[in-house]
Scaffold this motif. Structure first.
Motif, short mmCIF file in Angstrom:
data_model
loop_
_atom_site.label_atom_id
_atom_site.label_comp_id
_atom_site.label_asym_id
_atom_site.label_seq_id
_atom_site.Cartn_x
_atom_site.Cartn_y
_atom_site.Cartn_z
N GLU A 68 0.81 -1.21 0.00
CA GLU A 68 0.00 0.00 0.00
C GLU A 68 0.85 1.26 0.00
O GLU A 68 0.47 2.28 -0.60
N ASP A 69 1.99 1.22 0.68
CA ASP A 69 2.80 2.43 0.80
C ASP A 69 4.24 2.07 1.14
O ASP A 69 4.50 1.10 1.86
N VAL A 70 5.16 2.86 0.62
CA VAL A 70 6.56 2.84 1.02
C VAL A 70 6.98 4.29 1.27
O VAL A 70 6.78 5.15 0.41
N SER A 71 7.53 4.56 2.44
CA SER A 71 7.93 5.93 2.79
C SER A 71 9.29 5.89 3.47
O SER A 71 9.59 5.00 4.26
N GLY A 72 10.10 6.89 3.16
CA GLY A 72 11.39 7.01 3.82
C GLY A 72 11.23 7.29 5.31
O GLY A 72 10.28 7.95 5.73
N LEU A 73 12.16 6.78 6.09
CA LEU A 73 12.20 7.03 7.52
C LEU A 73 13.56 7.64 7.82
O LEU A 73 14.59 6.99 7.65
N HIS A 74 13.56 8.89 8.24
CA HIS A 74 14.80 9.66 8.33
C HIS A 74 15.11 10.02 9.78
O HIS A 74 14.21 10.25 10.59
N ARG A 92 18.40 14.61 17.16
CA ARG A 92 17.73 13.41 17.67
C ARG A 92 16.25 13.43 17.30
O ARG A 92 15.37 13.25 18.14
N ARG A 93 16.02 13.67 16.03
CA ARG A 93 14.65 13.81 15.52
C ARG A 93 14.48 12.87 14.34
O ARG A 93 15.39 12.71 13.53
N ALA A 94 13.31 12.26 14.25
CA ALA A 94 13.01 11.38 13.13
C ALA A 94 11.71 11.81 12.47
O ALA A 94 10.83 12.39 13.13
N TRP A 95 11.59 11.54 11.19
CA TRP A 95 10.37 11.88 10.47
C TRP A 95 10.17 10.92 9.30
O TRP A 95 11.09 10.26 8.87
N VAL A 96 8.93 10.87 8.83
CA VAL A 96 8.54 9.96 7.75
C VAL A 96 8.25 10.77 6.50
O VAL A 96 7.61 11.81 6.56
N GLY A 97 8.70 10.27 5.35
CA GLY A 97 8.38 10.91 4.08
C GLY A 97 9.57 10.92 3.15
O GLY A 97 10.72 10.71 3.56
N GLY A 98 9.31 11.16 1.87
CA GLY A 98 10.38 11.26 0.91
C GLY A 98 10.91 9.91 0.47
O GLY A 98 10.33 8.86 0.74
N ALA A 99 12.06 9.95 -0.17
CA ALA A 99 12.63 8.75 -0.78
C ALA A 99 13.17 7.80 0.28
O ALA A 99 13.71 8.23 1.30
N PRO A 100 13.04 6.51 0.03
CA PRO A 100 13.55 5.50 0.97
C PRO A 100 15.03 5.23 0.76
O PRO A 100 15.45 4.10 0.50
N VAL A 147 17.63 5.30 2.88
CA VAL A 147 18.33 4.55 3.93
C VAL A 147 17.31 3.67 4.65
O VAL A 147 17.05 2.56 4.25
N ASN A 148 16.72 4.17 5.71
CA ASN A 148 15.63 3.46 6.38
C ASN A 148 14.32 3.74 5.65
O ASN A 148 14.13 4.82 5.09
N TYR A 149 13.41 2.78 5.71
CA TYR A 149 12.08 3.05 5.17
C TYR A 149 11.02 2.21 5.86
O TYR A 149 11.31 1.19 6.48
N LEU A 150 9.80 2.71 5.80
CA LEU A 150 8.62 2.04 6.32
C LEU A 150 7.76 1.57 5.16
O LEU A 150 7.75 2.19 4.09
N ALA A 151 7.06 0.48 5.37
CA ALA A 151 6.14 -0.03 4.36
C ALA A 151 4.86 -0.52 5.04
O ALA A 151 4.89 -1.01 6.17
N CYS A 152 3.76 -0.37 4.31
CA CYS A 152 2.47 -0.86 4.79
C CYS A 152 1.85 -1.71 3.69
O CYS A 152 1.84 -1.33 2.51
N ALA A 153 1.36 -2.88 4.08
CA ALA A 153 0.68 -3.77 3.14
C ALA A 153 -0.58 -4.30 3.81
O ALA A 153 -0.65 -4.35 5.04
N TYR A 154 -1.57 -4.67 3.02
CA TYR A 154 -2.81 -5.20 3.60
C TYR A 154 -3.11 -6.58 3.04
O TYR A 154 -2.68 -6.97 1.94
N LYS A 155 -3.87 -7.32 3.84
CA LYS A 155 -4.32 -8.67 3.46
C LYS A 155 -5.68 -8.54 2.80
O LYS A 155 -6.61 -8.03 3.43
N PRO A 156 -5.84 -8.95 1.57
CA PRO A 156 -7.14 -8.78 0.89
C PRO A 156 -8.28 -9.47 1.65
O PRO A 156 -8.08 -10.50 2.30
#
Length: 236
Positions: free
Chosen positions: A204-210, A216-224, A226-235
């Motif tokens: 469903e989604d792939v987002s960079g995790l920076h 000492r701050r982290a945020w989600v968004g942009g190109a993956p 280095v680190n990245y998050l992903a979301c997938a769903y079960k039909p």
């Protein structure tokens, strides 16, 4: 130990078990994880309603994300194979009053015992540490209810990831113990997409995790990169 699949190496378990006593120390060797945790929680909370959701936290470690999910209202089970980490997780839960059910078990074992039992599964910073990440993804799919979501974070196999996550984080800034990561085990988003598809999940989604170590701050968004998050769903 419930590890019927054998999808682990003892060296990896020992490496993380050795960090157990300082897992909850924001100034300790897991300080980057403390900074990443709110960003990871926000990513999950934007995509599912956590209140009363049944969530399985795979590779829960000392319970950072497990407790955060429980504080947000989820009914959380945390599983790991490192006994010292689970001991720390349980002790911290007693101190904080946050209820999480911890078990020393592999997700493959939970898949056999509790198929279709969870609304969501989180598996953060773990896939790059197991011999067969595909087996983990398949087991995560098995424990999900139809319509449930799987949340993953891992490291991309790029020059930037090698420079920042290994050379920078382990050898220069010493944010992580040396040897925490092996570049060959990093997973490209295209490779993760194939693992998800082969398991029957829909990406469903792939987002960079920076992470900014100075602030000492982290945020989600942009190109993956280095680190990245992903979301997938079960039909359904």
């Amino acid at each position: 130990m419930s590890a019927a699949s054998g999808n682990f190496t003892q060296a990896e378990l020992d490496k993380f078990d050795a960090l157990a006593q300082r897992w909850w120390d924001p100034e300790g060797p897991q300080q980057a994880l403390h900074a990443l945790n709110p960003a990871r929680l926000g990513y999950v909370a934007e995509r599912i309603a956590l209140r009363d959701a049944a969530v399985l936290d795979v590779g829960c470690g000392g319970g950072l994300l497990s407790e955060a999910l429980a504080r947000a209202g989820a009914r959380v089970a945390g599983i790991d194979l490192a006994p010292n980490l689970l001991k720390v997780a349980r002790l911290h839960g007693l101190e904080s009053g946050v209820k999480v059910e911890y078990r020393q078990a592999a997700v493959e074992t939970i898949a056999e015992q509790m198929p279709g039992a969870f609304d969501a599964v989180t598996c953060m910073e773990m896939l790059e540490h197991v011999p067969d990440p595909g087996a983990v993804v398949r087991a995560c799919n098995a424990v999900l209810k139809p319509g449930g979501r799987l949340f993953l974070s891992t490291l991309n196999r790029t020059v930037a990831a090698f420079a920042l996550a290994i050379v920078g984080a382990e050898y220069i800034a010493r944010l992580l113990p040396k040897g925490t990561h092996q570049y060959r085990d990093f997973i490209r988003p295209s490779e993760l997409a194939r693992l998800l598809r082969d398991a029957g999940l829909v990406l469903e989604d792939v987002s960079g995790l920076h992470y900014d170590p100075l602030q000492r701050r982290a945020w989600v968004g942009g190109a993956p990169r280095v680190n990245y998050l992903a979301c997938a769903y079960k039909p359904e």
